[in-house]
Motif scaffolding. Structure first.
Motif, PDB file in Angstrom:
ATOM      1  N   ILE A   1      25.926  -9.994 -20.258  1.00 35.78           N
ATOM      2  CA  ILE A   1      25.717 -10.860 -21.422  1.00 35.78           C
ATOM      3  C   ILE A   1      26.507 -10.352 -22.629  1.00 35.78           C
ATOM      4  CG2 ILE A   1      23.967 -11.655 -23.069  1.00 35.78           C
ATOM      5  CD1 ILE A   1      22.007 -11.774 -20.770  1.00 35.78           C
ATOM      6  N   THR A   2      26.593  -9.036 -22.791  1.00 37.77           N
ATOM      7  CA  THR A   2      27.391  -8.490 -23.891  1.00 37.77           C
ATOM      8  C   THR A   2      28.852  -8.875 -23.758  1.00 37.77           C
ATOM      9  OG1 THR A   2      25.883  -6.605 -24.107  1.00 37.77           O
ATOM     10  CG2 THR A   2      28.074  -6.370 -25.053  1.00 37.77           C
ATOM     11  N   MET A   3      29.392  -8.782 -22.553  1.00 36.31           N
ATOM     12  CA  MET A   3      30.796  -9.157 -22.347  1.00 36.31           C
ATOM     13  C   MET A   3      31.011 -10.648 -22.577  1.00 36.31           C
ATOM     14  SD  MET A   3      32.056  -6.819 -19.134  1.00 36.31           S
ATOM     15  CE  MET A   3      33.721  -7.430 -19.343  1.00 36.31           C
ATOM     16  N   ILE A   4      30.076 -11.476 -22.116  1.00 37.40           N
ATOM     17  CA  ILE A   4      30.219 -12.924 -22.296  1.00 37.40           C
ATOM     18  C   ILE A   4      30.182 -13.284 -23.785  1.00 37.40           C
ATOM     19  CG2 ILE A   4      29.082 -15.143 -21.900  1.00 37.40           C
ATOM     20  CD1 ILE A   4      28.201 -14.094 -19.176  1.00 37.40           C
ATOM     21  N   CYS A   5      29.186 -12.753 -24.498  1.00 41.95           N
ATOM     22  CA  CYS A   5      29.070 -13.057 -25.934  1.00 41.95           C
ATOM     23  C   CYS A   5      30.297 -12.555 -26.705  1.00 41.95           C
ATOM     24  CB  CYS A   5      27.802 -12.422 -26.501  1.00 41.95           C
ATOM     25  SG  CYS A   5      26.259 -13.141 -25.898  1.00 41.95           S
ATOM     26  N   SER A   6      30.741 -11.352 -26.401  1.00 47.44           N
ATOM     27  CA  SER A   6      31.867 -10.775 -27.131  1.00 47.44           C
ATOM     28  C   SER A   6      33.165 -11.527 -26.838  1.00 47.44           C
ATOM     29  CB  SER A   6      32.019  -9.295 -26.771  1.00 47.44           C
ATOM     30  OG  SER A   6      30.855  -8.568 -27.113  1.00 47.44           O
ATOM     31  N   VAL A   7      33.400 -11.844 -25.575  1.00 50.65           N
ATOM     32  CA  VAL A   7      34.637 -12.540 -25.221  1.00 50.65           C
ATOM     33  C   VAL A   7      34.665 -13.954 -25.813  1.00 50.65           C
ATOM     34  CG1 VAL A   7      35.955 -13.500 -23.293  1.00 50.65           C
ATOM     35  CG2 VAL A   7      35.062 -11.175 -23.150  1.00 50.65           C
ATOM     36  N   LEU A   8      33.538 -14.671 -25.724  1.00 51.62           N
ATOM     37  CA  LEU A   8      33.486 -16.018 -26.301  1.00 51.62           C
ATOM     38  C   LEU A   8      33.684 -15.988 -27.815  1.00 51.62           C
ATOM     39  CD1 LEU A   8      30.552 -17.676 -24.308  1.00 51.62           C
ATOM     40  CD2 LEU A   8      33.009 -18.059 -24.039  1.00 51.62           C
TER      41      LEU A   8
END
Length: 208
Positions: free
Chosen positions: A112-119
């Motif tokens: 979830i951290t990677m998804i939020c940060s990348v988006l």
């Protein structure tokens, strides 16, 4: 002239006290660094929520959120940058608080951290292309405003990358903890299985 025994004793006590003080400071500093490393996701989320908002406050005159949203324009308004940071930090902090060791090692926290940060990085990059794609109009004050805008976009982007780095390091640390815990459990289980056999062999030898 040589030193007396009392002077030598006082000197030794002084150096001993100084050395104990240095060791105490070193231990406290190490504990403080460990606390920062363990609490890095929390501190980073708080910084992500506060820094972009503080930079926006320096850029724009004081106004409430409703006025910013009413006059919102994707090409010129900057209120969405701190809002993105606040939402991102809130989601990551909630997931971090709900996850335990196994979930922190290889579970929803890192994903979830990677998804939020990348988006958020994609959104900020697209917005930067629109904001900085227009020609600059104004004098030296306009240069200061443009530099503050660059600082706002860079701050949000760096914090997004920081979330990914901290989440990855946290995942690796929890994975190591689980590996050590697994080894300890296996060692204890092996000892429990070997010890009764050893006792049985001793009893057989005594009977002989």
């Amino acid at each position: 002239m040589g030193f007396s025994k009392e002077e030598i004793s006082k000197t030794r006590k002084l150096w001993s006290s100084l050395w104990r003080g240095i060791k105490t400071v070193f231990v406290l500093f190490t504990m403080f660094l460990s606390f920062l490393l363990v609490s890095a996701p929390i501190f980073l989320a708080v910084a992500d929520a506060l820094l972009p908002s503080a930079l926006l406050h320096r850029l724009s005159p004081p106004a409430n959120l409703s006025s910013h949203l009413t006059n919102y324009d994707f090409r010129h308004s900057l209120i969405d940058i701190p809002l993105i940071s606040i939402i991102r930090s809130a989601v990551i902090l909630c997931v971090y608080g709900l996850c335990d060791g196994p979930k922190l090692s290889r579970g929803p926290y890192l994903t979830i951290t990677m998804i939020c940060s990348v988006l958020s990085l994609i959104y900020v990059s697209l917005k930067a292309a629109f904001v900085f794609g227009e020609p600059q109009i104004g004098d030296g004050g306009g240069n200061y405003f443009r530099a503050a805008e660059v600082a706002l976009f860079l701050c949000s982007s760096v914090l997004a990358i920081g979330h990914i780095v901290v989440a990855y390091r946290t995942s690796c640390r929890e994975r190591k903890k689980l590996l050590v815990f697994k080894i300890d459990i296996e060692a204890v289980s092996a000892c429990k299985n070997v010890y009764p056999r050893y006792q049985k062999i001793l009893q057989q030898e005594r009977l002989k």
